[in-house]
Scaffold this active site. Structure first.
Site, PDB file in Angstrom:
ATOM      1  N   THR A 156       0.838  -1.203   0.000  1.00 50.80           N
ATOM      2  CA  THR A 156       0.000   0.000   0.000  1.00 50.80           C
ATOM      3  C   THR A 156       0.870   1.249   0.000  1.00 50.80           C
ATOM      4  O   THR A 156       2.100   1.152  -0.122  1.00 50.80           O
ATOM      5  CB  THR A 156      -1.037  -0.066   1.157  1.00 50.80           C
ATOM      6  OG1 THR A 156      -1.931   1.033   1.022  1.00 50.80           O
ATOM      7  CG2 THR A 156      -0.385  -0.012   2.523  1.00 50.80           C
TER       8      THR A 156
ATOM      9  N   LYS B 242       3.670   1.459  -3.568  1.00 51.01           N
ATOM     10  CA  LYS B 242       3.140   0.723  -4.714  1.00 51.01           C
ATOM     11  C   LYS B 242       3.938   0.922  -6.007  1.00 51.01           C
ATOM     12  O   LYS B 242       4.000   0.023  -6.843  1.00 51.01           O
ATOM     13  CB  LYS B 242       1.692   1.162  -4.989  1.00 51.01           C
ATOM     14  CG  LYS B 242       0.682   0.657  -4.002  1.00 51.01           C
ATOM     15  CD  LYS B 242      -0.697   1.176  -4.401  1.00 51.01           C
ATOM     16  CE  LYS B 242      -1.778   0.535  -3.582  1.00 51.01           C
ATOM     17  NZ  LYS B 242      -3.121   0.882  -4.075  1.00 51.01           N
TER      18      LYS B 242
ATOM     19  N   ASP C 129      -6.485  -3.305  -8.084  1.00 48.07           N
ATOM     20  CA  ASP C 129      -7.389  -2.206  -7.699  1.00 48.07           C
ATOM     21  C   ASP C 129      -8.510  -1.958  -8.723  1.00 48.07           C
ATOM     22  O   ASP C 129      -9.676  -1.861  -8.363  1.00 48.07           O
ATOM     23  CB  ASP C 129      -6.593  -0.908  -7.512  1.00 48.07           C
ATOM     24  CG  ASP C 129      -5.763  -0.922  -6.235  1.00 48.07           C
ATOM     25  OD1 ASP C 129      -6.153  -1.608  -5.271  1.00 48.07           O
ATOM     26  OD2 ASP C 129      -4.718  -0.245  -6.200  1.00 48.07           O
TER      27      ASP C 129
ATOM     28  N   ALA D 266      -7.638  12.380 -10.996  1.00 48.00           N
ATOM     29  CA  ALA D 266      -6.715  11.858 -12.014  1.00 48.00           C
ATOM     30  C   ALA D 266      -5.471  11.252 -11.370  1.00 48.00           C
ATOM     31  O   ALA D 266      -4.401  11.233 -11.957  1.00 48.00           O
ATOM     32  CB  ALA D 266      -6.326  12.980 -12.977  1.00 48.00           C
ATOM     33  N   GLY D 267      -5.629  10.735 -10.139  1.00 49.46           N
ATOM     34  CA  GLY D 267      -4.508  10.114  -9.436  1.00 49.46           C
ATOM     35  C   GLY D 267      -4.438   8.614  -9.708  1.00 49.46           C
ATOM     36  O   GLY D 267      -4.995   8.119 -10.697  1.00 49.46           O
TER      37      GLY D 267
ATOM     38  N   ASN E   6     -10.620  16.837 -13.447  1.00 46.95           N
ATOM     39  CA  ASN E   6      -9.692  16.985 -12.321  1.00 46.95           C
ATOM     40  C   ASN E   6      -9.431  18.447 -12.009  1.00 46.95           C
ATOM     41  O   ASN E   6      -9.461  19.295 -12.893  1.00 46.95           O
ATOM     42  CB  ASN E   6      -8.364  16.282 -12.657  1.00 46.95           C
ATOM     43  CG  ASN E   6      -7.530  16.049 -11.421  1.00 46.95           C
ATOM     44  OD1 ASN E   6      -8.054  15.624 -10.391  1.00 46.95           O
ATOM     45  ND2 ASN E   6      -6.240  16.332 -11.497  1.00 46.95           N
TER      46      ASN E   6
ATOM     47  N   GLU F  34      -4.224  19.697 -16.168  1.00 44.89           N
ATOM     48  CA  GLU F  34      -3.099  19.064 -16.881  1.00 44.89           C
ATOM     49  C   GLU F  34      -2.968  17.586 -16.514  1.00 44.89           C
ATOM     50  O   GLU F  34      -2.590  16.766 -17.360  1.00 44.89           O
ATOM     51  CB  GLU F  34      -1.774  19.776 -16.566  1.00 44.89           C
ATOM     52  CG  GLU F  34      -1.676  21.210 -17.068  1.00 44.89           C
ATOM     53  CD  GLU F  34      -2.559  22.195 -16.303  1.00 44.89           C
ATOM     54  OE1 GLU F  34      -2.842  21.945 -15.109  1.00 44.89           O
ATOM     55  OE2 GLU F  34      -2.994  23.200 -16.915  1.00 44.89           O
TER      56      GLU F  34
ATOM     57  N   GLY G 175     -17.179   2.914  -1.307  1.00 43.66           N
ATOM     58  CA  GLY G 175     -15.909   2.278  -1.651  1.00 43.66           C
ATOM     59  C   GLY G 175     -15.624   0.952  -0.966  1.00 43.66           C
ATOM     60  O   GLY G 175     -14.581   0.337  -1.212  1.00 43.66           O
TER      61      GLY G 175
ATOM     62  N   GLN H  69     -10.728  -5.853  -4.359  1.00 46.75           N
ATOM     63  CA  GLN H  69      -9.292  -5.859  -4.675  1.00 46.75           C
ATOM     64  C   GLN H  69      -8.593  -6.866  -3.776  1.00 46.75           C
ATOM     65  O   GLN H  69      -7.658  -7.549  -4.184  1.00 46.75           O
ATOM     66  CB  GLN H  69      -8.663  -4.450  -4.614  1.00 46.75           C
ATOM     67  CG  GLN H  69      -8.692  -3.737  -3.271  1.00 46.75           C
ATOM     68  CD  GLN H  69      -7.631  -4.233  -2.294  1.00 46.75           C
ATOM     69  OE1 GLN H  69      -6.577  -4.698  -2.696  1.00 46.75           O
ATOM     70  NE2 GLN H  69      -7.914  -4.156  -1.003  1.00 46.75           N
TER      71      GLN H  69
END
Ligand code: ATR
Length: 283
Positions: A67, A71, A107, A132-133, A155, A159, A245, A252
């Protein structure tokens, strides 16, 4: 549980690791499957990661989950990674097979499984992803592999949305928009997914005007603490189907369990263990 000389060792590497719910969830799954194994938390700082991976091999630890914030970095120390982990540049599961380390990332597929469990078919759907992560990347990649018609990524830092959309467009056309446009486009999607941390705190401002959500939209928030974020609360009040979630966390983990043990896990048992763990934290 009886630990003997034959008991296998699995675990999770994280920094910090003490908040991880994986030991609880995976231990419950091992017990339910009758596997003679323990699953323990390992607090590994990024500086010590290489040594920890060497130790894992030296001690014959059978497999680990990984985690934050390890990762990405752990990839450097693995022998093989699968296509999904390669695209994501991140690994959350490592299997030790005779001293060779294989990396995977469950994930995104875990996310898609959590929708399937709620009988949401993603094929042919138009999807809006906020954020956008790393989570957005994993989710978008798996959604594309499962036949969604279109993905738009919104996001705060435009960019980053553009760059992720560009990478994903190697698979299928993906567009980017700025968060400011959300109010005008939100009614054009079948599925809306929040992958940002906005909503974890009660004081968080809204990402857009949630009252614009239509009843036929499926709204997913990958946050599970709180169980119901403001986004999900308002979406539900508008008649939309809402999913938190928890399912992604469970699935996962279920996929990781299957990779590590070659056995199916009991999703129900994992869910009960998680709910008990979260309950103990006064969620
Ligand atoms: P994860 O791995 O969980 O996806 P991450 O890679 O740190 O975490 O990504 C966090 C995402 O949440 C990013 O898209 C971030 O937006 P920026 O790219 O603009 O930083 C988004 N995010 C975090 N806090 C936010 C906020 N207060 N408002 C809007 N977006 C936010």
């Amino acid at each position: 549980m009886k630990i003997t000389g034959r008991t296998d060792v699995y675990g999770i590497f994280g920094y910090p690791v003490k908040h991880s719910l994986s030991p609880l969830m995976q231990t419950a799954a091992f017990e339910a499957a009758g596997i003679d194994a323990v699953y323990v938390p390992f607090q590994v700082s990024p500086e010590n990661l290489e040594k920890a991976v060497d130790g894992l091999k030296a001690m014959g630890i059978r497999g680990i989950n990984v985690t934050v914030p390890l990762k990405e970095k752990i990839i450097h120390f693995l022998d093989f990674i699968d296509e999904t982990a390669e695209f994501m540049g991140a690994v959350n599961t490592v299997k030790n097979v005779d001293g060779k380390l294989y990396g995977y990332n469950t994930d995104g597929d875990g996310f898609v499984d959590s929708l399937k469990e709620e009988r949401i078919e993603v094929g042919g759907k138009k999807v809006l992803i906020i954020g956008a992560g790393g989570s957005a990347k994993a989710i978008a990649y798996s959604l594309l592999r499962n036949g969604v018609e279109k993905i738009v990524i919104a996001n705060r830092t435009f960019e980053k949305a553009e760059s992720l959309a560009g990478r994903l467009s190697k698979i299928e056309m993906v567009e980017a928009v700025s968060l400011d446009y959300l109010n005008s486009v939100v009614d054009k999607f079948d599925i809306l997914i929040n992958t940002t941390s906005v909503g974890m705190k009660e004081s968080d401002p809204s990402l857009f005007d949630y009252s614009l959500i239509k009843p036929d939209t499926v709204v997913v928030d990958i946050i599970y603490k709180p169980f119901e974020t403001e986004l999900l609360k308002v979406a539900k009040s508008k008649g939309a189907k809402t999913i938190n979630g928890l399912g992604m966390l469970i699935h996962q983990g279920a996929r990781a369990f299957k990779i590590l043990t070659d056995m199916e896990s009991s999703v129900e048992v994992m869910k009960d263990a998680l709910l008990e763990g979260l309950d103990g934290r006064n969620i």
